[in-house]
Design a protein around this motif. Structure first.
Motif, short mmCIF file in Angstrom:
data_model
loop_
_atom_site.label_atom_id
_atom_site.label_comp_id
_atom_site.label_asym_id
_atom_site.label_seq_id
_atom_site.Cartn_x
_atom_site.Cartn_y
_atom_site.Cartn_z
N VAL A 131 27.20 40.42 48.00
CA VAL A 131 28.58 40.67 47.59
C VAL A 131 28.83 42.17 47.62
O VAL A 131 28.05 42.96 47.07
N ALA A 132 29.94 42.58 48.26
CA ALA A 132 30.29 43.99 48.37
C ALA A 132 31.81 44.11 48.51
O ALA A 132 32.49 43.13 48.84
N ALA A 133 32.33 45.30 48.25
CA ALA A 133 33.77 45.53 48.41
C ALA A 133 34.15 45.33 49.87
O ALA A 133 33.54 45.93 50.76
N PRO A 134 35.17 44.50 50.16
CA PRO A 134 35.49 44.17 51.55
C PRO A 134 36.43 45.13 52.25
O PRO A 134 36.56 45.11 53.47
N GLY A 135 37.14 45.99 51.49
CA GLY A 135 38.11 46.89 52.09
C GLY A 135 39.53 46.57 51.66
O GLY A 135 39.79 45.61 50.92
N THR A 136 40.46 47.35 52.12
CA THR A 136 41.86 47.26 51.71
C THR A 136 42.46 45.90 52.05
O THR A 136 42.18 45.33 53.11
N LYS A 137 43.29 45.39 51.16
CA LYS A 137 43.99 44.14 51.42
C LYS A 137 44.80 44.23 52.71
O LYS A 137 45.46 45.24 52.97
N GLY A 138 44.75 43.17 53.48
CA GLY A 138 45.39 43.17 54.78
C GLY A 138 44.42 43.45 55.90
O GLY A 138 44.67 43.11 57.06
N PHE A 139 43.29 44.07 55.55
CA PHE A 139 42.23 44.35 56.51
C PHE A 139 40.92 43.74 56.03
O PHE A 139 40.25 43.03 56.77
N GLY A 140 40.56 44.02 54.77
CA GLY A 140 39.36 43.42 54.20
C GLY A 140 39.63 41.99 53.79
O GLY A 140 40.75 41.63 53.43
N ALA A 141 38.60 41.16 53.84
CA ALA A 141 38.76 39.75 53.49
C ALA A 141 37.98 39.45 52.22
O ALA A 141 38.25 40.01 51.16
N SER A 142 36.98 38.58 52.31
CA SER A 142 36.20 38.20 51.12
C SER A 142 35.12 39.23 50.83
O SER A 142 34.58 39.87 51.74
N GLY A 143 34.77 39.34 49.55
CA GLY A 143 33.67 40.19 49.18
C GLY A 143 32.31 39.54 49.37
O GLY A 143 31.29 40.21 49.26
N THR A 161 44.85 37.13 55.22
CA THR A 161 44.64 38.42 54.54
C THR A 161 45.96 39.07 54.13
O THR A 161 45.94 40.13 53.51
N ARG A 162 47.09 38.44 54.45
CA ARG A 162 48.37 38.94 53.93
C ARG A 162 48.43 38.76 52.42
O ARG A 162 49.03 39.58 51.71
N HIS A 163 47.85 37.68 51.93
CA HIS A 163 47.98 37.32 50.52
C HIS A 163 46.65 37.24 49.77
O HIS A 163 46.65 37.19 48.54
N HIS A 164 45.55 37.21 50.50
CA HIS A 164 44.25 36.98 49.87
C HIS A 164 43.23 38.02 50.33
O HIS A 164 43.40 38.66 51.37
N GLY A 165 42.18 38.16 49.55
CA GLY A 165 41.10 39.07 49.91
C GLY A 165 41.45 40.52 49.63
O GLY A 165 42.46 40.86 49.00
N GLY A 166 40.58 41.41 50.10
CA GLY A 166 40.73 42.83 49.83
C GLY A 166 40.00 43.24 48.57
O GLY A 166 39.51 42.40 47.80
N ASP A 167 39.92 44.53 48.35
CA ASP A 167 39.09 45.06 47.26
C ASP A 167 39.47 44.53 45.88
O ASP A 167 38.60 44.33 45.03
N ASP A 168 40.77 44.32 45.63
CA ASP A 168 41.21 43.90 44.30
C ASP A 168 41.17 42.40 44.09
O ASP A 168 41.42 41.92 42.98
N GLN A 169 40.87 41.65 45.15
CA GLN A 169 40.69 40.20 45.08
C GLN A 169 39.44 39.84 45.87
O GLN A 169 39.41 38.87 46.63
N ALA A 170 38.39 40.61 45.65
CA ALA A 170 37.17 40.44 46.45
C ALA A 170 36.41 39.18 46.10
O ALA A 170 35.73 38.59 46.96
N VAL A 171 36.49 38.76 44.84
CA VAL A 171 35.74 37.62 44.33
C VAL A 171 36.65 36.82 43.42
O VAL A 171 37.39 37.39 42.61
N TYR A 172 36.61 35.49 43.55
CA TYR A 172 37.39 34.62 42.66
C TYR A 172 36.45 33.69 41.91
O TYR A 172 35.60 33.03 42.50
#
Length: 237
Positions: A37-49, A58-69
């Protein structure tokens, strides 16, 4: 307090998503071994952690602030009783299925140490969407899930690491404010008058929720500030 499972999804074509290619990774299944598990990057580019986990929209999901659910098994068990059907770990599209943890009562900015390496920070609750409803196949699911007020929690990755089913979870930091996941969720869904109260969570809050709170205060001015200064009773999630 521990992980029951670490869940990963593969991209799958479905008829119930508005993702441009018509695919989703919401159907997640428990992994057999350790998962990085690691920071995936900015929302819109990064996906899951989580390595090996698909986040397709990735418009609505993933990215650093939603890396893990994460979703609490206790909340899923309550849904099993209400729906009268089995909900295996991963059914809600969660990466982590936990036991012994109150996710609705978790504070924004709370830190979780999972296993020996991974350190996560709570950022927000999960907002249900059309894809979630289609995946569960339950009528009026978005409204029902929202009304329940137990949305699970999103995390950002502060320190990367490997995790696996059975790992202990320790809460190693709780910030000095009142903004729980349940409060944040109500503020951005059904009770927008609560938005000013989110400001005390500061930059730990998901940036979109923080922007909404600041916009609300800017638009409603003194009335919003009075709302922020008066503590109201938070009903149990």
């Amino acid at each position: 307090m521990r992980l029951l499972s670490v869940n990963l999804g593969r991209a799958k074509a479905v008829p119930y998503t508005d993702q441009p290619e018509g695919v989703t990774g919401i159907d997640k299944r428990p992994a057999d071994g350790p998962v990085r598990v690691a920071a995936p990057g900015t929302k819109g580019f990064g996906a899951s952690g989580l390595a090996g986990d698909a986040v397709c929209d990735t418009r609505h999901h993933g990215g650093d602030d939603q890396a893990v659910y994460a979703m609490a098994r206790e909340d899923m068990d309550a849904w099993e009783r209400e729906l009268g059907r089995e909900l295996p770990n991963g059914s809600f599209g969660e990466n982590l299925t936990t036991t012994g943890l109150d996710l609705a009562g978790a504070l924004i900015g709370e830190h979780w140490r999972i296993g020996r390496e991974l350190l996560l920070e709570v950022t927000s609750g999960r907002i249900p969407c059309r894809t979630f409803q289609g995946h569960l196949g339950e009528p009026r699911w978005v409204k029902r899930f929202t009304a329940k007020g137990a949305p699970g929690a999103y995390f950002r990755v502060l320190e990367p690491g490997e995790i696996r089913a059975g790992d202990p979870v320790r809460i190693v930091h709780r910030p000095a404010h009142e903004v729980t996941v349940a409060l944040q969720f109500r503020a951005v869904t059904t009770q927008r008058e609560l938005l000013p109260r989110l400001l005390t969570a500061g930059d730990a809050l998901h940036p979109e929720a923080l922007a909404s709170a600041r916009k609300y205060v800017a638009e409603y001015g003194a009335r919003a500030k009075r709302t922020c200064s008066v503590r109201t009773h938070d009903p149990a999630p």
